[in-house]
Motif scaffolding. Structure first.
Motif, PDB file in Angstrom:
ATOM      1  N   GLY A 153       0.852  -1.193   0.000  1.00  0.00           N
ATOM      2  CA  GLY A 153       0.000   0.000   0.000  1.00  0.00           C
ATOM      3  C   GLY A 153       0.886   1.241   0.000  1.00  0.00           C
ATOM      4  N   GLY A 154       0.599   2.172   0.894  1.00  0.00           N
ATOM      5  CA  GLY A 154       1.373   3.412   0.943  1.00  0.00           C
ATOM      6  C   GLY A 154       2.836   3.187   1.294  1.00  0.00           C
ATOM      7  N   SER A 155       3.148   2.059   1.912  1.00  0.00           N
ATOM      8  CA  SER A 155       4.547   1.773   2.261  1.00  0.00           C
ATOM      9  C   SER A 155       5.283   1.123   1.100  1.00  0.00           C
ATOM     10  N   LYS A 206       3.750   1.443   8.474  1.00  0.00           N
ATOM     11  CA  LYS A 206       3.330   2.431   9.461  1.00  0.00           C
ATOM     12  C   LYS A 206       2.941   1.734  10.771  1.00  0.00           C
ATOM     13  N   THR A 207       2.135   0.690  10.657  1.00  0.00           N
ATOM     14  CA  THR A 207       1.623   0.022  11.850  1.00  0.00           C
ATOM     15  C   THR A 207       2.547  -1.088  12.344  1.00  0.00           C
ATOM     16  N   PHE A 208       3.342  -1.631  11.461  1.00  0.00           N
ATOM     17  CA  PHE A 208       4.170  -2.820  11.701  1.00  0.00           C
ATOM     18  C   PHE A 208       3.303  -4.006  12.159  1.00  0.00           C
ATOM     19  N   THR A 213       3.384  -7.638   4.952  1.00  0.00           N
ATOM     20  CA  THR A 213       4.721  -7.089   5.168  1.00  0.00           C
ATOM     21  C   THR A 213       5.485  -7.906   6.206  1.00  0.00           C
ATOM     22  N   GLY A 267      -0.849   6.643   5.545  1.00  0.00           N
ATOM     23  CA  GLY A 267      -0.035   5.672   4.801  1.00  0.00           C
ATOM     24  C   GLY A 267       0.155   6.067   3.344  1.00  0.00           C
ATOM     25  N   ARG A 268      -0.939   6.467   2.682  1.00  0.00           N
ATOM     26  CA  ARG A 268      -0.843   6.766   1.242  1.00  0.00           C
ATOM     27  C   ARG A 268      -0.256   8.155   0.979  1.00  0.00           C
ATOM     28  N   GLU A 353      -8.524   5.065  -2.245  1.00  0.00           N
ATOM     29  CA  GLU A 353      -8.584   4.751  -0.814  1.00  0.00           C
ATOM     30  C   GLU A 353      -9.032   5.996  -0.036  1.00  0.00           C
ATOM     31  N   GLN A 506      -9.605   4.774   6.060  1.00  0.00           N
ATOM     32  CA  GLN A 506      -9.727   3.706   5.059  1.00  0.00           C
ATOM     33  C   GLN A 506     -10.350   2.467   5.695  1.00  0.00           C
ATOM     34  N   VAL A 509     -11.035  -1.148   4.022  1.00  0.00           N
ATOM     35  CA  VAL A 509     -10.093  -2.234   3.722  1.00  0.00           C
ATOM     36  C   VAL A 509     -10.048  -3.262   4.857  1.00  0.00           C
ATOM     37  N   LYS A 513      -9.607  -7.995   5.330  1.00  0.00           N
ATOM     38  CA  LYS A 513      -8.412  -8.410   6.084  1.00  0.00           C
ATOM     39  C   LYS A 513      -8.810  -9.330   7.229  1.00  0.00           C
TER      40      LYS A 513
HETATM   41  O1  F6P Z   1      -4.611  -1.508   3.045  1.00  0.00           O
HETATM   42  C1  F6P Z   1      -4.786  -0.507   3.944  1.00  0.00           C
HETATM   43  C2  F6P Z   1      -3.539   0.094   4.471  1.00  0.00           C
HETATM   44  O2  F6P Z   1      -3.803   0.441   5.793  1.00  0.00           O
HETATM   45  C3  F6P Z   1      -3.067   1.297   3.663  1.00  0.00           C
HETATM   46  O3  F6P Z   1      -3.761   2.450   3.944  1.00  0.00           O
HETATM   47  C4  F6P Z   1      -1.637   1.336   4.022  1.00  0.00           C
HETATM   48  O4  F6P Z   1      -0.916   2.165   3.159  1.00  0.00           O
HETATM   49  C5  F6P Z   1      -1.295  -0.120   3.906  1.00  0.00           C
HETATM   50  O5  F6P Z   1      -2.417  -0.784   4.458  1.00  0.00           O
HETATM   51  C6  F6P Z   1      -0.036  -0.555   4.607  1.00  0.00           C
HETATM   52  O6  F6P Z   1      -0.077  -0.275   5.974  1.00  0.00           O
HETATM   53  P1  F6P Z   1       1.227  -0.276   6.854  1.00  0.00           P
HETATM   54  O7  F6P Z   1       2.127   0.783   6.353  1.00  0.00           O
HETATM   55  O8  F6P Z   1       0.750  -0.025   8.254  1.00  0.00           O
HETATM   56  O9  F6P Z   1       1.861  -1.630   6.732  1.00  0.00           O
END
Ligand code: F6P
Length: 549
Positions: A153-155, A206-208, A213, A267-268, A353, A506, A509, A513
């Motif tokens: 995603g944004g990462s 962002k969240t780890f 990921t 994130g995005r 998103e 968002q 999404v 999940k």
């Molecule tokens: O799919 C949703 C989302 O939360 C996006 O907004 C975000 O960019 C992506 O997952 C990755 O999230 P993270 O950077 O926390 O791994």
């Protein structure tokens, strides 16, 4: 909170649409020799030409009135001031602070965030420089040759789009790779191209907590440890980018090798933060800061320019005009630049998103109008040989953005002229079309019989009047790219304001999940409650999955 359909401007736009929907842009040009200049804006070397749109002065006035009535000015000020405008997550929205190159302080909950922003930029500079000059080495003291960004995603999309777009700025001997998909093929294919001793993994999340990921990161770590024979190797080959220190430590990455960002970065919208570490390492921190500088120029323009002269505002207003008044449900983005081959994919997340929402800010379900369009695209000229047929002669009205640079980073004689000619000509063709009379004359000159001419005329006629906007830059430098991306970010924000939705969460999404997490054990035998189709698909998978999944 303003329902846009209840504004005077919206009502006026409805009536105005009735009056102007048949206007031919080609005729507007004949009637007004200054049209191109009057419907263009510039920002440094960027030319934003929106004169081929189905708009008159009155359309633009009404659209800017709509922005006024929807409170766009106020929302811009609230965003830049650090107010928690991401209401459903209770967060400020401050990607603009990450590229604040001035000395303005930016406060969140009373504290200036700029010292932290600058501290992490310095940390990034030190690290990126040490990888690039070989002073940061792998476990066996060899210099790094390959950087693998693991994120999704944004990462992932921002880093991959920018890194690809700025290939001419890559350091020789240093390569970038991106792993995002949980499909084992993605990681395997990258690992096949790299050597453990000279590979650096950047785990960006962002969240780890993102499943894809973390699973990819663990597999990459296993691969590295198996090949280098010791867990100690992780310290020299893994760094993390995150807001979640505890999870980074739990994964086994030393917090000294963590690059921090903050919950006020969506994130995005995070490529400007430490999520851009991969970009900075590959193109160098000076170029990364040029990217920030380009975005900052747009931020200042967006914050201060009158709405009528504000490029992101006009981009947003045009989108609303087509989407809500002409019923255009999609928007094509067509970079005539091979290096922007991930631009549409990046924009899909940024836009869809953000604005793919059906609950208004006051929680009502939106039924009187539609929100975010489908965003799609591919680089030209390839796209011309794929879907342009539908853009020219299909039954859908699809507004297009053409993006092109005057100078190539890879000038081969005649290529750039042909590329640019195609870009400009396609926009012209979309606008002018070809009338039945013109088609008939052409066919008659080719010597066909009258019957053949009559039969072919409808197929050779182009209705035209298909709107497009062209964004031209001198050269796709880091600064020019920073400007371009920031323009789209702010466009998306303005549209969210007009549509009365929250653009920075968002929640949509989450459901998929959750269900996927619960389903994983069921694929190996445990039972769950599902509809017939879901049960059938699970049963098929179990029967056919083989033993190594
Ligand atoms: O799919 C949703 C989302 O939360 C996006 O907004 C975000 O960019 C992506 O997952 C990755 O999230 P993270 O950077 O926390 O791994």
């Amino acid at each position: 909170m303003v329902d846009p359909t209840r504004t005077a401007a919206w009502r006026a736009l409805r009536a105005h649409h009735e009056e102007v929907s048949d206007l031919q842009v080609r005729e507007l040009f004949s009637d007004d020799p200054d049209r191109a200049a009057r419907f263009s804006l510039t920002l440094n070397d960027l030319l934003f030409d929106y004169s081929k749109n189905r708009v008159t002065e009155q359309t633009i006035s009404l659209l800017t009135e709509l922005c006024e009535e929807c409170g766009v000015r106020d929302w811009i000020a609230r965003m830049f001031s650090g107010e928690a405008i991401n209401e459903t997550e209770g967060r400020a929205v401050l990607h603009t602070a990450l590229r604040n190159r001035g000395d303005r302080s930016v406060t969140v909950d009373g504290a200036d965030v700029m010292p932290d922003v600058r501290r992490v930029l310095l940390q990034m500079r030190d690290f990126a420089t040490s990888v690039r000059d070989g002073t940061w080495t792998g476990h066996t003291a060899r210099a790094i040759t390959d950087v693998v960004n693991i994120g999704i995603g944004g990462s992932d999309l921002g880093p991959v789009m920018v890194t690809e777009a700025l290939r001419p700025y890559w350091k020789q001997g240093l390569r970038a790779h991106f792993v995002s998909n949980i499909d084992g093929t993605h990681l395997s294919e990258v690992l096949r191209q790299v050597q453990p001793e000279t590979t650096l993994f950047i785990i960006a999340s962002k969240t780890f907590t993102t499943q894809e990921t973390l699973v990819n990161a663990r597999s990459a770590r296993r691969w590295l440890v198996e090949r280098l024979g010791t867990e100690d190797a992780v310290a020299k080959h893994f760094v993390a980018v995150s807001t979640n220190r505890e999870a980074v430590v739990e994964f086994g990455i030393d917090p000294a090798q963590m690059f921090e960002f903050w919950d006020w970065v969506g994130g995005r919208y995070s490529l400007w933060s430490a999520v851009g570490l991969c970009i900075a390492t590959i193109i160098g921190m000076d170029h990364f800061e040029e990217l920030l500088a380009g975005a900052y120029e747009v931020d200042e323009h967006f914050r201060t320019a009158p709405l009528r002269e504000n490029i992101p505002v006009i981009m947003a207003a045009l989108g609303v005009w087509y989407h809500n008044f002409f019923g255009a449900s999609s928007h094509a983005v067509l970079p005539y630049d091979q290096s922007l081959h991930r631009f549409a994919a990046y924009l899909q997340q940024a836009d869809m998103e953000s604005n793919g929402k059906s609950a208004s800010r006051d929680g009502a379900i939106i039924s009187e109008y539609t929100t975010g369009p489908v965003v799609w695209g591919e680089p030209g000229t390839n796209a011309q040989h794929a879907f342009f047929q539908l853009l020219h002669q299909g039954t859908h009205l699809i507004p297009c953005d053409f993006i092109v640079a005057a100078q190539s980073h890879n000038p081969i004689p005649s290529h750039q002229d042909i590329l640019v000619a195609n870009c400009i000509a396609q926009a012209e063709a979309m606008m002018c079309g070809k009338t039945a009379d013109e088609a008939r004359r052409e066919l008659e000159l080719s010597g066909l019989s009258t019957d053949q001419v009559t039969a072919l005329v409808p197929h050779k006629t182009f209705a035209g009047n298909r709107p497009s906007t062209t964004l031209m830059v001198e050269k796709l430098t880091p600064r020019a790219l920073g400007r371009l991306v920031a323009l789209y970010e702010h466009k998306i924000f303005v549209q969210g304001v007009i549509w009365n939705i929250y653009s920075f969460d968002q929640w949509g999404v989450e459901l998929g999940k959750q269900l996927a997490k619960a389903m994983v054990p069921e694929l190996s035998g445990s039972e769950g409650e599902h509809d017939g189709s879901t049960r059938q698909l699970i049963a098929y998978y179990r029967r056919h999955k083989g033993s190594r999944t």
